[in-house]
Design an enzyme around this catalytic site. Sequence first.
Site, PDB file in Angstrom:
ATOM      1  N   SER A  36      -7.000  48.750 -22.023  1.00  0.00           N
ATOM      2  CA  SER A  36      -6.271  47.552 -22.417  1.00  0.00           C
ATOM      3  C   SER A  36      -7.230  46.609 -23.128  1.00  0.00           C
ATOM      4  CB  SER A  36      -5.689  46.857 -21.177  1.00  0.00           C
ATOM      5  OG  SER A  36      -5.493  45.464 -21.428  1.00  0.00           O
ATOM      6  N   LYS A  61      -1.635  58.936  -2.740  1.00  0.00           N
ATOM      7  CA  LYS A  61      -1.564  59.600  -1.443  1.00  0.00           C
ATOM      8  C   LYS A  61      -0.960  60.995  -1.524  1.00  0.00           C
ATOM      9  CE  LYS A  61      -2.764  56.380   1.889  1.00  0.00           C
ATOM     10  NZ  LYS A  61      -2.388  55.078   1.351  1.00  0.00           N
ATOM     11  N   SER A  86       1.916  53.281   7.190  1.00  0.00           N
ATOM     12  CA  SER A  86       2.698  52.106   6.830  1.00  0.00           C
ATOM     13  C   SER A  86       3.477  52.360   5.553  1.00  0.00           C
ATOM     14  CB  SER A  86       1.782  50.899   6.650  1.00  0.00           C
ATOM     15  OG  SER A  86       0.876  51.146   5.609  1.00  0.00           O
ATOM     16  N   GLN A  91       5.379  58.870   2.792  1.00  0.00           N
ATOM     17  CA  GLN A  91       6.137  59.494   1.694  1.00  0.00           C
ATOM     18  C   GLN A  91       5.424  60.719   1.166  1.00  0.00           C
ATOM     19  OE1 GLN A  91       7.903  56.866  -1.399  1.00  0.00           O
ATOM     20  NE2 GLN A  91       6.988  55.254  -0.195  1.00  0.00           N
ATOM     21  N   ASP A 180     -20.371  53.340 -15.723  1.00  0.00           N
ATOM     22  CA  ASP A 180     -21.446  52.595 -15.051  1.00  0.00           C
ATOM     23  C   ASP A 180     -21.013  52.194 -13.652  1.00  0.00           C
ATOM     24  OD1 ASP A 180     -23.117  52.496 -17.402  1.00  0.00           O
ATOM     25  OD2 ASP A 180     -21.695  51.018 -18.202  1.00  0.00           O
ATOM     26  N   GLY A 188      -8.328  52.400   4.971  1.00  0.00           N
ATOM     27  CA  GLY A 188      -9.166  53.187   5.874  1.00  0.00           C
ATOM     28  C   GLY A 188     -10.296  53.905   5.172  1.00  0.00           C
ATOM     29  N   LEU A 191      -9.435  57.092   0.064  1.00  0.00           N
ATOM     30  CA  LEU A 191      -9.526  57.108  -1.398  1.00  0.00           C
ATOM     31  C   LEU A 191     -10.958  56.784  -1.844  1.00  0.00           C
ATOM     32  CD1 LEU A 191      -8.050  57.258  -4.184  1.00  0.00           C
ATOM     33  CD2 LEU A 191      -7.662  54.791  -3.980  1.00  0.00           C
ATOM     34  N   GLU A 212     -11.438  45.180  -0.973  1.00  0.00           N
ATOM     35  CA  GLU A 212     -10.409  44.984   0.052  1.00  0.00           C
ATOM     36  C   GLU A 212      -9.939  43.535   0.059  1.00  0.00           C
ATOM     37  OE1 GLU A 212     -11.967  46.296   3.843  1.00  0.00           O
ATOM     38  OE2 GLU A 212     -13.671  44.963   3.706  1.00  0.00           O
ATOM     39  N   GLY A 216      -8.749  40.847   5.272  1.00  0.00           N
ATOM     40  CA  GLY A 216      -9.048  42.042   6.065  1.00  0.00           C
ATOM     41  C   GLY A 216     -10.313  42.721   5.589  1.00  0.00           C
ATOM     42  N   ASP A 218     -12.789  44.196   7.071  1.00  0.00           N
ATOM     43  CA  ASP A 218     -13.483  45.020   8.077  1.00  0.00           C
ATOM     44  C   ASP A 218     -14.414  46.041   7.423  1.00  0.00           C
ATOM     45  OD1 ASP A 218     -10.681  46.136   7.448  1.00  0.00           O
ATOM     46  OD2 ASP A 218     -11.750  47.889   8.191  1.00  0.00           O
ATOM     47  N   SER A 312      -4.038  52.111  -7.354  1.00  0.00           N
ATOM     48  CA  SER A 312      -3.742  53.089  -6.305  1.00  0.00           C
ATOM     49  C   SER A 312      -2.259  53.418  -6.134  1.00  0.00           C
ATOM     50  CB  SER A 312      -4.333  52.614  -4.975  1.00  0.00           C
ATOM     51  OG  SER A 312      -3.782  51.367  -4.611  1.00  0.00           O
TER      52      SER A 312
HETATM   53  C1  PLP Z   1      -3.101  54.009   1.378  1.00  0.00           C
HETATM   54  C2  PLP Z   1      -3.250  53.142   0.226  1.00  0.00           C
HETATM   55  C3  PLP Z   1      -4.451  52.473  -0.012  1.00  0.00           C
HETATM   56  C4  PLP Z   1      -5.639  52.572   0.921  1.00  0.00           C
HETATM   57  O1  PLP Z   1      -6.134  53.903   0.978  1.00  0.00           O
HETATM   58  P1  PLP Z   1      -7.179  54.359   2.079  1.00  0.00           P
HETATM   59  O2  PLP Z   1      -7.420  55.782   1.800  1.00  0.00           O
HETATM   60  O3  PLP Z   1      -6.576  54.108   3.429  1.00  0.00           O
HETATM   61  O4  PLP Z   1      -8.381  53.506   1.896  1.00  0.00           O
HETATM   62  C5  PLP Z   1      -4.538  51.716  -1.155  1.00  0.00           C
HETATM   63  N1  PLP Z   1      -3.504  51.583  -2.011  1.00  0.00           N
HETATM   64  C6  PLP Z   1      -2.336  52.204  -1.817  1.00  0.00           C
HETATM   65  C7  PLP Z   1      -1.248  52.016  -2.804  1.00  0.00           C
HETATM   66  C8  PLP Z   1      -2.169  53.017  -0.696  1.00  0.00           C
HETATM   67  O5  PLP Z   1      -1.008  53.639  -0.503  1.00  0.00           O
END
Ligand code: PLP
Length: 329
Positions: A36, A61, A86, A91, A180, A188, A191, A212, A216, A218, A312
Site C-alpha cells: 500500500s 487458524k 474463543s 471454526q 528486515d 498464546g 502464530l 499484543e 493484555g 502477558d 491475522s
Molecule cells: C488466534 C488469533 C490470534 C492469536 O494467535 P495465537 O496463535 O494464539 O497467538 C490473532 N489473530 C487472530 C485473528 C486469531 O484468530
Amino acid sequence: MTIASPEGLVLPSYADVETAAGRIRGVAHHTPALASRTANERTGANLVFKPENLQRMGAFKFRGGYNAIAALSPAQKKAGVVTFSSGNHAQAIAYAGRLLGVPTTIIMPLDAPAAKVAATRGYGAEIITYDRYTQDRLAIGAELAQSRGLSLIPPYDHPDVIAGQGTAAKELIEDAGPLDILLVCLGGGGLLAGCALAAKALNPTCRVFGVEPEAGNDGQQSLRSGKIVKIAVPKTIADGAQTPFLGDYTFPIIQALVEDIVTVSDEALVAAMRFFAERMKLVVEPTGCLAAAAAFTGAVPVAGKRVGVIISGGNVDLASYARFLTPEG
Ligand SMILES: *Cc1c(COP(=O)(O)O)cnc(C)c1O
C-alpha cells in the site's frame, strides 16, 4: 539453530513447517503479499502485508487446525477431536474436521462473538459452552478428551498447530523476498512462534517482533522476565488476543527467536481497521490489526526498513464492525 526444549516436550522446527506446507497445499489458500503506497508514505517503510483475513474461514487458524488434524493417525481421526477456542480456532477445527471427515467437539466461551459461534455450528461441530471468567477450559477439554477418547488440539500450544501457522510467514518471505522486520500479533503465541521458525530459517537476519494489546501484555512481561507470566483475562477489543498466558511450546520458541514484544492501544487498532477498510478494501478484525498498528504507531520503528506485516484475520460481526468504522460523533 537449536532451541533448548523444556523437559518432556519436543518443540517443532522449521522442518515441521515445511511438512505442514505440504499438507495444506491446495487446501488452504496461498494468500497474496500486498503493498500500500499510503501505508508506505505514512511510515516511511516498505510494508508487505499478508492478508490472512482472506484465508479459508477468514483467519490463519485454518493452517494450524488443518495441519494438526491431518497429522493424526487413522484411528485418532475416526474417534474425533476436541478443542476450546474463543472463535477462529474453533471454526478452523470445525471446518478442517468437515473437510477431513473427522468429528469435532468445540468448547466455546458463552460471550464469544455471535458470528463466530454461528459459523462454527454451521461447519457441523458439536458445541459446548463455558464461562471464561470463572471456568477452566483446559480442564473441561482434558476431561472430554479422556471420557470420549478424543484428541485434544488446543488453539496454540501444540507442535502441529505452531508448524501450520508458520506457513503464513514461509509464504510471505518466499513471495516477497527477504525482510528486515516481521511483525506478528500474538495471543498464546502459536502464530508468532511458527512465523519466527519460518522467518529465522529462510531469512536469518529478519528481526521478528510480537504485538499484543496494551491491556493484555502477558507476552511482553513473559519475554522480559524469562518466565511465563499469567494475567487475568484482559478487556480489549482484540478478542483473538485475550489469551492470558503463553504456552509451554510457544514460549521457548518465542524466547529464542523473537526480538521483543510490543503493545498497542485499542484506539490504534480502530485506526488501523479504518485504514484497511478505506485504503486497502480489506475487512480486518481488531486482533488482525495488531501488527499493522505497531508499524503505524511507531511501537516498532520501521522507517527505511522492509517490513512484513501479518494480518491475522477478518472475522468481525457486522454490527461491531459498523460501530468501529463510524467516526465518533
Ligand atoms: C488466534 C488469533 C490470534 C492469536 O494467535 P495465537 O496463535 O494464539 O497467538 C490473532 N489473530 C487472530 C485473528 C486469531 O484468530
